[in-house]
Structure formats: C-alpha cells, structure tokens
Write a protein that holds these residues in place. Structure first.
Motif, PDB file in Angstrom:
ATOM      1  N   GLU A 168     -12.025  10.852   2.846  1.00 12.86           N
ATOM      2  CA  GLU A 168     -11.678   9.952   3.947  1.00 12.86           C
ATOM      3  C   GLU A 168     -10.514  10.507   4.749  1.00 12.86           C
ATOM      4  O   GLU A 168      -9.681  11.237   4.228  1.00 12.86           O
ATOM      5  CB  GLU A 168     -11.297   8.587   3.362  1.00 12.86           C
ATOM      6  CG  GLU A 168     -12.425   7.998   2.540  1.00 12.86           C
ATOM      7  CD  GLU A 168     -12.072   6.663   1.918  1.00 12.86           C
ATOM      8  OE1 GLU A 168     -11.392   5.861   2.569  1.00 12.86           O
ATOM      9  OE2 GLU A 168     -12.487   6.432   0.775  1.00 12.86           O
ATOM     10  N   PHE A 214       0.860  -1.175   0.000  1.00 11.30           N
ATOM     11  CA  PHE A 214       0.000   0.000   0.000  1.00 11.30           C
ATOM     12  C   PHE A 214       0.907   1.239   0.000  1.00 11.30           C
ATOM     13  O   PHE A 214       0.965   1.987   0.970  1.00 11.30           O
ATOM     14  CB  PHE A 214      -0.887  -0.051   1.255  1.00 11.30           C
ATOM     15  CG  PHE A 214      -2.066   0.898   1.263  1.00 11.30           C
ATOM     16  CD1 PHE A 214      -3.148   0.703   0.428  1.00 11.30           C
ATOM     17  CD2 PHE A 214      -2.096   1.979   2.145  1.00 11.30           C
ATOM     18  CE1 PHE A 214      -4.251   1.563   0.464  1.00 11.30           C
ATOM     19  CE2 PHE A 214      -3.193   2.841   2.187  1.00 11.30           C
ATOM     20  CZ  PHE A 214      -4.274   2.634   1.337  1.00 11.30           C
ATOM     21  N   PHE A 252      -5.528  -7.175   4.539  1.00 13.53           N
ATOM     22  CA  PHE A 252      -5.919  -5.972   5.291  1.00 13.53           C
ATOM     23  C   PHE A 252      -7.109  -6.233   6.201  1.00 13.53           C
ATOM     24  O   PHE A 252      -7.183  -5.720   7.314  1.00 13.53           O
ATOM     25  CB  PHE A 252      -6.243  -4.839   4.297  1.00 13.53           C
ATOM     26  CG  PHE A 252      -6.765  -3.591   4.949  1.00 13.53           C
ATOM     27  CD1 PHE A 252      -5.905  -2.668   5.531  1.00 13.53           C
ATOM     28  CD2 PHE A 252      -8.131  -3.328   4.981  1.00 13.53           C
ATOM     29  CE1 PHE A 252      -6.386  -1.508   6.141  1.00 13.53           C
ATOM     30  CE2 PHE A 252      -8.625  -2.168   5.581  1.00 13.53           C
ATOM     31  CZ  PHE A 252      -7.752  -1.269   6.166  1.00 13.53           C
ATOM     32  N   TYR A 256      -7.445   9.161   7.409  1.00 16.24           N
ATOM     33  CA  TYR A 256      -6.763   8.026   8.018  1.00 16.24           C
ATOM     34  C   TYR A 256      -6.532   8.294   9.505  1.00 16.24           C
ATOM     35  O   TYR A 256      -6.172   9.407   9.894  1.00 16.24           O
ATOM     36  CB  TYR A 256      -5.388   7.800   7.377  1.00 16.24           C
ATOM     37  CG  TYR A 256      -5.383   7.403   5.920  1.00 16.24           C
ATOM     38  CD1 TYR A 256      -6.551   7.057   5.243  1.00 16.24           C
ATOM     39  CD2 TYR A 256      -4.181   7.350   5.218  1.00 16.24           C
ATOM     40  CE1 TYR A 256      -6.516   6.680   3.910  1.00 16.24           C
ATOM     41  CE2 TYR A 256      -4.137   6.978   3.883  1.00 16.24           C
ATOM     42  CZ  TYR A 256      -5.304   6.649   3.231  1.00 16.24           C
ATOM     43  OH  TYR A 256      -5.263   6.282   1.911  1.00 16.24           O
ATOM     44  N   THR A 266     -12.499   0.649   2.286  1.00 16.98           N
ATOM     45  CA  THR A 266     -13.524   1.609   1.895  1.00 16.98           C
ATOM     46  C   THR A 266     -13.740   1.591   0.381  1.00 16.98           C
ATOM     47  O   THR A 266     -14.823   1.923  -0.076  1.00 16.98           O
ATOM     48  CB  THR A 266     -13.107   3.019   2.360  1.00 16.98           C
ATOM     49  OG1 THR A 266     -11.743   3.242   1.985  1.00 16.98           O
ATOM     50  CG2 THR A 266     -13.240   3.140   3.868  1.00 16.98           C
ATOM     51  N   ARG A 321     -16.359   1.155  11.669  1.00 18.37           N
ATOM     52  CA  ARG A 321     -15.161   0.737  12.402  1.00 18.37           C
ATOM     53  C   ARG A 321     -15.135   1.319  13.809  1.00 18.37           C
ATOM     54  O   ARG A 321     -14.569   0.705  14.727  1.00 18.37           O
ATOM     55  CB  ARG A 321     -13.904   1.133  11.633  1.00 18.37           C
ATOM     56  CG  ARG A 321     -13.698   0.290  10.387  1.00 18.37           C
ATOM     57  CD  ARG A 321     -12.526   0.793   9.566  1.00 18.37           C
ATOM     58  NE  ARG A 321     -12.349  -0.007   8.356  1.00 18.37           N
ATOM     59  CZ  ARG A 321     -11.765   0.430   7.256  1.00 18.37           C
ATOM     60  NH1 ARG A 321     -11.296   1.676   7.211  1.00 18.37           N
ATOM     61  NH2 ARG A 321     -11.639  -0.354   6.205  1.00 18.37           N
ATOM     62  N   ALA A 341      -2.186   1.612   9.177  1.00 24.89           N
ATOM     63  CA  ALA A 341      -2.301   0.958   7.869  1.00 24.89           C
ATOM     64  C   ALA A 341      -3.118   1.789   6.886  1.00 24.89           C
ATOM     65  O   ALA A 341      -3.860   1.230   6.072  1.00 24.89           O
ATOM     66  CB  ALA A 341      -2.935  -0.433   8.044  1.00 24.89           C
ATOM     67  N   GLY A 342      -2.981   3.090   6.964  1.00 28.81           N
ATOM     68  CA  GLY A 342      -3.782   3.928   6.064  1.00 28.81           C
ATOM     69  C   GLY A 342      -5.257   3.650   6.243  1.00 28.81           C
ATOM     70  O   GLY A 342      -6.031   3.705   5.296  1.00 28.81           O
ATOM     71  N   MET A 343      -5.637   3.371   7.488  1.00 29.13           N
ATOM     72  CA  MET A 343      -7.013   2.962   7.744  1.00 29.13           C
ATOM     73  C   MET A 343      -7.925   4.171   7.914  1.00 29.13           C
ATOM     74  O   MET A 343      -7.660   5.051   8.741  1.00 29.13           O
ATOM     75  CB  MET A 343      -7.085   2.057   8.976  1.00 29.13           C
ATOM     76  CG  MET A 343      -8.475   1.474   9.196  1.00 29.13           C
ATOM     77  SD  MET A 343      -8.531   0.288  10.558  1.00 29.13           S
ATOM     78  CE  MET A 343      -8.104  -1.232   9.706  1.00 29.13           C
TER      79      MET A 343
END
Ligand code: ARG
Length: 240
Positions: free
Chosen positions: A198, A28, A67, A200, A136, A92, A84-86
C-alpha cells in the motif's frame, strides 16, 4: 448584470482563510497520536505543518474518532485535506484525489505473546479479528478471509485495547503501526506481515482542487528530494 462567479478553488480558499484544515484520526502511531494535554502529533502532522508553512497559513488539525468519517468530512468541505496514513486505492479514487505517495506499508497480523495458536492468517477461521473501521485492513479481511469474525473499531489504538482486553484474538493493522506497538517486554507480537503493497497519499477534493493538488505535490516532491520527509519519518520512528 449577472456576474458568473466561477467555482471557488481549494487553494484560493485556504489562502483567503489563512488556515489549512486537515482531517486526521489519531491513535495511529507514529503517523498521528494524541499528545498528553491535548492536540495531535506525529509524521502526518509534521508533513501537514510543512505544507501549511509553504502556503504561509496556520495549520488546524481536526481529529476524528472514527477513521471512516474522514472521506465524507472532506466531501462536505469540513476539512481541506485528509492526512491520516490513508492508502491510495481505486475505490477511494472515485471520491477523492490523492497526492503522490509519501509512504509504503503492508498489513500485519498481531496477537498476544501468550497466544501460540494463531501463527498466520490460515489460523483465523472463526476467530475474532479487530480492525480499524473503514480501513484497508478491514477490506483485506472481508475480501481474503471469509469465516473470520470481524470486529471494527473507530481508531487503531482501540483495536489494541480490544486485544489486550481479550475481546478479540487478533488485530490486522498497518505494519508500521503494529511495529510501533511492539516492545521487547510488551504483550504484543507480529506473527505475519501481509504484503498488501500500500501507498499512503494525502486525499483532496475531487473537484475544484487542481490548484491545491498541484501545490501539495510540488511541496511533497520537494520534501522527498531534500530529505525532509525522511527526517520526519526517522524522527518519529522508534529507536531500534
Ligand atoms: N492505511 C490504512 C487505510 O488507508 C489505514 C489508515 C488508518 N489511519 C488512521 N489514522 N487511523 O485504510
């Protein structure tokens, strides 16, 4: 006499252990990618290293090939946090607590340069679209693009492998990551940026982690304030 030992607090546990164990999922770029010869590097790893340094512990990076396994790894206590670039999402938020946001991203629609049939998400009906499992990007396709043939891959890099191998017609992935795969003489092009707005965040446990969350937010806030975060991001950004 019975002694009540309270819950073990996340930060206390990390300090006693002397290590900060983060969960991530490489492939990623520029957030996390495999180094030649092993190990993981990238924006998220540098951020995690700063946090470990501030806590005065050693950083351990646990890489997951999928992931979508990260949240359960956190819930099972296998990792202390997910970097993790979440994206911070309401769904969540039910199972983890996020730090303050550290990066803003949208999604991108990527196809091969040789493909002129797909110019926007309107052209995707009946087409095979690759997404990173549990992201996403997947949720966007499921919610907004009925009629698409959804193909899921454990890592983001696998979605590009599928595209170049003609197994799928398009990839929908975080825009900064898509950008990382685009080069002048490379095979991929971004045909549409999908504005999903979004942010992160670093995911931490929902319970008994208030001490950790506070500390991580303090450290992140400092990194935003003193320019360290920006430096890390530009260090890993492709030279324009
Ligand atoms: N931002 C997206 C999400 O949270 C994708 C993250 C994928 N990260 C990764 N390391 N593969 O769902």
């Amino acid at each position: 006499m019975a002694q009540t030992t309270g819950p073990r607090w996340a930060l206390e546990k990390i300090k006693d252990r002397g290590t900060l164990i983060i969960g991530t999922s490489a492939g990623f770029p520029p957030f996390e990618m495999m180094k030649d010869g092993g190990g993981v590097e990238g924006v998220d790893i540098d951020i995690a290293q700063k946090i470990a340094d501030a806590l005065n512990v050693r950083l351990v990076v646990d890489n997951y090939d999928d992931f979508s396994m990260l949240i359960s790894a956190l819930q099972q206590g296998k990792v202390d946090m997910i970097v993790a670039g979440m994206t911070i999402t309401d769904a969540r938020n039910e199972s983890v607590t996020f730090s303050m946001p550290y990066y803003k991203a949208d999604q991108a629609l990527v196809v091969l340069k040789t493909n002129d049939a797909i110019q926007s998400t309107e052209d995707l009906a009946g087409k095979k679209v690759a997404v990173n499992t549990g992201t996403t990007g997947q949720y966007y396709v499921e919610d907004e693009l009925p009629g698409v043939d959804l193909n899921t891959y454990g890592t983001a890099s696998d979605t590009f492998q599928a595209l170049i191998g003609n197994k799928v017609d398009a990839v929908i992935i975080d825009e900064p990551v898509a950008n990382n795969y685009i080069t002048d003489d490379g095979p991929y092009q971004i045909v549409q940026v999908i504005e999903t707005n979004e942010f992160y965040g670093i995911a931490m446990p929902k319970t008994n982690a208030d001490d950790l969350i506070q500390e991580v937010n303090r450290i992140l806030g400092e990194m935003i304030e003193n320019g360290d975060l920006e430096d890390i991001i530009s260090k890993w950004s492709k030279a324009a």
